[in-house]
Each structure stands twice: as structure tokens, then as C-alpha cells.
Design a protein around this motif. Structure first.
Motif, PDB file in Angstrom:
ATOM      1  N   TRP A  36       0.887  -1.089   0.018  1.00  0.00           N
ATOM      2  CA  TRP A  36       0.073   0.056   0.121  1.00  0.00           C
ATOM      3  C   TRP A  36       0.871   1.344  -0.002  1.00  0.00           C
ATOM      4  O   TRP A  36       1.843   1.399   0.869  1.00  0.00           O
ATOM      5  N   TYR A  37       0.446   2.166  -1.018  1.00  0.00           N
ATOM      6  CA  TYR A  37       1.130   3.638  -0.896  1.00  0.00           C
ATOM      7  C   TYR A  37      -0.188   4.380  -0.675  1.00  0.00           C
ATOM      8  O   TYR A  37      -1.468   3.937  -0.650  1.00  0.00           O
ATOM      9  N   ARG A  38       0.139   5.860  -0.106  1.00  0.00           N
ATOM     10  CA  ARG A  38      -0.850   6.713   0.000  1.00  0.00           C
ATOM     11  C   ARG A  38      -0.239   8.028  -0.401  1.00  0.00           C
ATOM     12  O   ARG A  38       0.957   8.263  -0.471  1.00  0.00           O
ATOM     13  N   GLN A  39      -1.273   9.014  -0.883  1.00  0.00           N
ATOM     14  CA  GLN A  39      -0.812  10.164  -1.365  1.00  0.00           C
ATOM     15  C   GLN A  39      -1.802  11.138  -0.615  1.00  0.00           C
ATOM     16  O   GLN A  39      -2.980  10.988  -0.915  1.00  0.00           O
ATOM     17  N   ALA A  40      -1.362  12.097   0.094  1.00  0.00           N
ATOM     18  CA  ALA A  40      -2.291  13.061   0.740  1.00  0.00           C
ATOM     19  C   ALA A  40      -1.984  14.496  -0.065  1.00  0.00           C
ATOM     20  O   ALA A  40      -1.381  14.546  -0.910  1.00  0.00           O
ATOM     21  N   PRO A  41      -3.179  15.430  -0.040  1.00  0.00           N
ATOM     22  CA  PRO A  41      -3.383  16.453  -0.891  1.00  0.00           C
ATOM     23  C   PRO A  41      -2.181  17.206  -0.656  1.00  0.00           C
ATOM     24  O   PRO A  41      -1.708  17.642   0.536  1.00  0.00           O
ATOM     25  N   GLY A  42      -1.504  17.574  -1.833  1.00  0.00           N
ATOM     26  CA  GLY A  42      -0.271  18.398  -1.874  1.00  0.00           C
ATOM     27  C   GLY A  42       0.883  17.765  -1.393  1.00  0.00           C
ATOM     28  O   GLY A  42       2.029  18.376  -1.084  1.00  0.00           O
ATOM     29  N   LYS A  43       0.897  16.291  -1.083  1.00  0.00           N
ATOM     30  CA  LYS A  43       2.116  15.685  -0.684  1.00  0.00           C
ATOM     31  C   LYS A  43       2.407  14.731  -1.706  1.00  0.00           C
ATOM     32  O   LYS A  43       1.863  14.348  -2.521  1.00  0.00           O
ATOM     33  N   GLN A  44       3.836  14.032  -1.487  1.00  0.00           N
ATOM     34  CA  GLN A  44       4.141  13.056  -2.502  1.00  0.00           C
ATOM     35  C   GLN A  44       3.527  11.804  -2.052  1.00  0.00           C
ATOM     36  O   GLN A  44       3.331  11.634  -0.930  1.00  0.00           O
ATOM     37  N   ARG A  45       3.565  10.797  -3.047  1.00  0.00           N
ATOM     38  CA  ARG A  45       3.128   9.486  -2.673  1.00  0.00           C
ATOM     39  C   ARG A  45       4.117   8.914  -1.715  1.00  0.00           C
ATOM     40  O   ARG A  45       5.254   8.989  -1.919  1.00  0.00           O
ATOM     41  N   GLU A  46       3.626   8.220  -0.807  1.00  0.00           N
ATOM     42  CA  GLU A  46       4.773   7.447   0.296  1.00  0.00           C
ATOM     43  C   GLU A  46       4.105   5.960   0.429  1.00  0.00           C
ATOM     44  O   GLU A  46       3.059   5.557   0.548  1.00  0.00           O
ATOM     45  N   LEU A  47       5.300   5.123   0.584  1.00  0.00           N
ATOM     46  CA  LEU A  47       4.998   3.595   0.932  1.00  0.00           C
ATOM     47  C   LEU A  47       4.380   3.854   2.395  1.00  0.00           C
ATOM     48  O   LEU A  47       4.773   4.431   3.251  1.00  0.00           O
ATOM     49  N   VAL A  48       3.353   2.847   2.423  1.00  0.00           N
ATOM     50  CA  VAL A  48       2.714   2.659   3.817  1.00  0.00           C
ATOM     51  C   VAL A  48       3.279   1.167   4.551  1.00  0.00           C
ATOM     52  O   VAL A  48       3.823   1.283   5.483  1.00  0.00           O
TER      53      VAL A  48
END
Length: 119
Positions: A36-48
Motif C-alpha cells: 500500500w502507498y498513500r498520497q495526501a493532498p499536496g504531498k508526495q506519494r509514500e509507501l505505507v
């Protein structure tokens, strides 16, 4: 080609829990890891978190203790159990699939499922 379908996102209050699911189909033999990755508004995608088919797991440090990844090999499904959720966990969560060799390599992505944590 591997197809990934996520489910389980939604709106939850801070401190609550959610479980995300991701079902894989297609060329399952071409992969040995999911995550799973996630991406918050205005932020880079990151590994969870990620898990290989031998059970080896990998977490972003800030997720350890709150998130748990698991896999049901019979269903070709990976889960992400999230607890003690915080507003900063709000993001679009993507399921990924690929390989774990000396590193983690993901080349298949789902459409994403939205997780919103209210304060």
C-alpha cells in the motif's frame, strides 16, 4: 498484467480503525509482493507497508504499531488494518503489486481508495 481492486476506505473519526482490502487478479505468477502507498493532498506519494508472498513485511517507520499488513494467499488479497487513525492519515490509499528481491519494486497500481480521518 495484474489488476488490483481496493475497497474499505471511508470516513472515520480520529482514534478509529479501518481495514482496507485489495484483491489481485490476472498474472499473479508474475508478482511476489503487494503493498500500500498513500498520497495526501499536496504531498508526495509514500509507501505505507508491503508484504511478500513469503510473509516478509516492510513498514514506513511512522506506521509501525498502528498499521498492520496481511495477506490471504487463497484469495489473492492483501489487507491493511489501520488503527489509532489520525487526521494526518487522510489520503488516497493505493494498492500496489510487484516484486521483492533485494528491494521492493511495484509496477501495478490500483485506482485508490479514499480514507478520511476527522478530528
Amino acid at each position: 498484467q495484474v489488476q488490483l481492486v481496493e475497497s474499505g476506505g471511508g470516513l472515520v473519526q480520529a482514534g478509529g480503525s479501518l481495514r482496507l482490502s485489495c484483491a489481485a487478479s490476472g498474472s499473479i505468477s508474475s508478482i511476489n509482493a503487494m503493498g500500500w502507498y498513500r498520497q495526501a493532498p499536496g504531498k508526495q506519494r509514500e509507501l505505507v507497508a508491503s508484504i511478500d508472498f513469503g510473509g516478509i513485511t516492510n513498514y514506513k517507520d511512522s506506521m509501525k504499531g498502528r498499521f498492520a499488513i496481511s495477506r490471504d494467499s487463497a484469495k489473492n488479497t492483501v489487507y491493511l488494518q489501520m488503527s489509532s487513525l489520525k487526521p494526518e492519515d487522510t489520503a488516497l490509499y493505493y494498492c500496489v503489486a510487484g516484486k521483492h528481491d533485494r528491494g521492493w519494486y511495484f509496477n501495478s497500481w490500483g485506482q485508490g481508495t479514499q480514507v478520511t480521518v476527522s478530528s
